[in-house]
Design a protein around this motif. Sequence first.
Motif, PDB file in Angstrom:
ATOM      1  N   LEU A 110      -0.251   8.557   9.729  1.00 30.93           N
ATOM      2  CA  LEU A 110       0.907   9.307   9.261  1.00 30.93           C
ATOM      3  C   LEU A 110       0.767   9.662   7.782  1.00 30.93           C
ATOM      4  N   ILE A 111       0.408   8.686   6.975  1.00 29.59           N
ATOM      5  CA  ILE A 111       0.264   8.934   5.536  1.00 29.59           C
ATOM      6  C   ILE A 111      -0.924   9.863   5.274  1.00 29.59           C
ATOM      7  N   PHE A 112      -2.032   9.657   5.991  1.00 35.41           N
ATOM      8  CA  PHE A 112      -3.212  10.495   5.797  1.00 35.41           C
ATOM      9  C   PHE A 112      -2.916  11.951   6.137  1.00 35.41           C
ATOM     10  N   GLN A 113      -2.151  12.187   7.192  1.00 33.23           N
ATOM     11  CA  GLN A 113      -1.819  13.550   7.601  1.00 33.23           C
ATOM     12  C   GLN A 113      -0.899  14.245   6.606  1.00 33.23           C
ATOM     13  N   GLU A 114      -0.141  13.465   5.833  1.00 30.20           N
ATOM     14  CA  GLU A 114       0.767  14.049   4.846  1.00 30.20           C
ATOM     15  C   GLU A 114       0.033  14.537   3.601  1.00 30.20           C
ATOM     16  N   LEU A 115      -1.218  14.128   3.415  1.00 29.57           N
ATOM     17  CA  LEU A 115      -1.984  14.546   2.246  1.00 29.57           C
ATOM     18  C   LEU A 115      -2.361  16.019   2.347  1.00 29.57           C
ATOM     19  N   VAL A 169     -17.712  14.724   1.421  1.00 27.48           N
ATOM     20  CA  VAL A 169     -17.723  13.283   1.693  1.00 27.48           C
ATOM     21  C   VAL A 169     -16.997  12.536   0.582  1.00 27.48           C
ATOM     22  N   LYS A 170     -17.234  12.913  -0.676  1.00 30.13           N
ATOM     23  CA  LYS A 170     -16.556  12.262  -1.808  1.00 30.13           C
ATOM     24  C   LYS A 170     -15.045  12.472  -1.745  1.00 30.13           C
ATOM     25  N   ILE A 171     -14.637  13.691  -1.430  1.00 32.84           N
ATOM     26  CA  ILE A 171     -13.208  14.000  -1.325  1.00 32.84           C
ATOM     27  C   ILE A 171     -12.574  13.183  -0.207  1.00 32.84           C
ATOM     28  N   LEU A 172     -13.231  13.143   0.954  1.00 32.32           N
ATOM     29  CA  LEU A 172     -12.701  12.388   2.088  1.00 32.32           C
ATOM     30  C   LEU A 172     -12.615  10.896   1.768  1.00 32.32           C
ATOM     31  N   ALA A 173     -13.649  10.362   1.134  1.00 36.19           N
ATOM     32  CA  ALA A 173     -13.642   8.944   0.770  1.00 36.19           C
ATOM     33  C   ALA A 173     -12.501   8.632  -0.199  1.00 36.19           C
ATOM     34  N   ASN A 174     -12.258   9.516  -1.148  1.00 41.57           N
ATOM     35  CA  ASN A 174     -11.150   9.313  -2.093  1.00 41.57           C
ATOM     36  C   ASN A 174      -9.798   9.360  -1.393  1.00 41.57           C
ATOM     37  N   LYS A 175      -9.665  10.242  -0.411  1.00 48.39           N
ATOM     38  CA  LYS A 175      -8.405  10.333   0.333  1.00 48.39           C
ATOM     39  C   LYS A 175      -8.171   9.071   1.175  1.00 48.39           C
ATOM     40  N   THR A 227      -9.409   6.108   0.576  1.00 46.23           N
ATOM     41  CA  THR A 227      -9.129   5.021  -0.368  1.00 46.23           C
ATOM     42  C   THR A 227      -7.698   5.087  -0.878  1.00 46.23           C
ATOM     43  N   SER A 228      -7.212   6.285  -1.162  1.00 47.93           N
ATOM     44  CA  SER A 228      -5.840   6.405  -1.669  1.00 47.93           C
ATOM     45  C   SER A 228      -4.816   5.970  -0.622  1.00 47.93           C
ATOM     46  N   VAL A 229      -5.078   6.269   0.644  1.00 43.95           N
ATOM     47  CA  VAL A 229      -4.168   5.825   1.705  1.00 43.95           C
ATOM     48  C   VAL A 229      -4.269   4.312   1.883  1.00 43.95           C
ATOM     49  N   LEU A 230      -5.479   3.786   1.834  1.00 40.80           N
ATOM     50  CA  LEU A 230      -5.644   2.330   1.936  1.00 40.80           C
ATOM     51  C   LEU A 230      -4.937   1.612   0.801  1.00 40.80           C
ATOM     52  N   PRO A 253      -3.173  -2.695   0.133  1.00 41.90           N
ATOM     53  CA  PRO A 253      -3.608  -2.751  -1.261  1.00 41.90           C
ATOM     54  C   PRO A 253      -4.668  -3.833  -1.501  1.00 41.90           C
ATOM     55  N   VAL A 254      -5.482  -3.589  -2.507  1.00 44.53           N
ATOM     56  CA  VAL A 254      -6.503  -4.561  -2.892  1.00 44.53           C
ATOM     57  C   VAL A 254      -5.805  -5.759  -3.519  1.00 44.53           C
ATOM     58  N   ARG A 255      -6.240  -6.947  -3.107  1.00 42.34           N
ATOM     59  CA  ARG A 255      -5.688  -8.187  -3.667  1.00 42.34           C
ATOM     60  C   ARG A 255      -6.782  -8.939  -4.399  1.00 42.34           C
ATOM     61  N   LYS A 256      -6.379  -9.622  -5.451  1.00 40.39           N
ATOM     62  CA  LYS A 256      -7.298 -10.445  -6.224  1.00 40.39           C
ATOM     63  C   LYS A 256      -7.221 -11.875  -5.691  1.00 40.39           C
ATOM     64  N   ILE A 257      -8.354 -12.434  -5.312  1.00 41.42           N
ATOM     65  CA  ILE A 257      -8.420 -13.775  -4.736  1.00 41.42           C
ATOM     66  C   ILE A 257      -9.305 -14.652  -5.616  1.00 41.42           C
ATOM     67  N   LYS A 258      -8.791 -15.817  -5.971  1.00 41.15           N
ATOM     68  CA  LYS A 258      -9.585 -16.780  -6.731  1.00 41.15           C
ATOM     69  C   LYS A 258     -10.152 -17.814  -5.772  1.00 41.15           C
ATOM     70  N   ILE A 259     -11.464 -17.934  -5.764  1.00 38.32           N
ATOM     71  CA  ILE A 259     -12.137 -18.906  -4.910  1.00 38.32           C
ATOM     72  C   ILE A 259     -12.328 -20.173  -5.726  1.00 38.32           C
ATOM     73  N   LYS A 260     -11.735 -21.254  -5.254  1.00 36.39           N
ATOM     74  CA  LYS A 260     -11.798 -22.523  -5.971  1.00 36.39           C
ATOM     75  C   LYS A 260     -12.555 -23.543  -5.132  1.00 36.39           C
ATOM     76  N   LYS A 261     -12.987 -24.578  -5.784  1.00 34.87           N
ATOM     77  CA  LYS A 261     -13.680 -25.650  -5.094  1.00 34.87           C
ATOM     78  C   LYS A 261     -12.662 -26.429  -4.245  1.00 34.87           C
ATOM     79  N   ARG A 262     -13.043 -26.693  -3.023  1.00 41.17           N
ATOM     80  CA  ARG A 262     -12.178 -27.492  -2.142  1.00 41.17           C
ATOM     81  C   ARG A 262     -12.419 -28.965  -2.398  1.00 41.17           C
TER      82      ARG A 262
END
Length: 78
Positions: free
Chosen positions: A28-33, A48-54, A56-59, A64-73
């Motif tokens: 739905l969001i991709f089709q609205e672009l 290909v660059k344009i499609l990849a950017n589109k 990525t923008s929908v993703l 959304p990208v999340r920041k994860i901290k990997i700690k020792k268990r």
Amino acid sequence: MTLHQPVFQPHTTYLRDVKTLNPAHFQLIFQELDHSDFLLETDVDNQVKILANKVTSVLDIVAPVRKIKIKKRKPKNR
């Protein structure tokens, strides 16, 4: 000196949770672009660059990208 276990280095990584991604919501969001820039481009590499950017923008919206901290268990009691 002998190590009995590997040396762990804590670090930070970035990821997207795509397991919970709703394909219908993505579509739905991709089709609205505006895709005119993609359709008017004659160079395949640029398309290909344009499609990849589109994609990525929908993703960025639906997974959304999340920041994860990997700690020792802590070691398990055996």
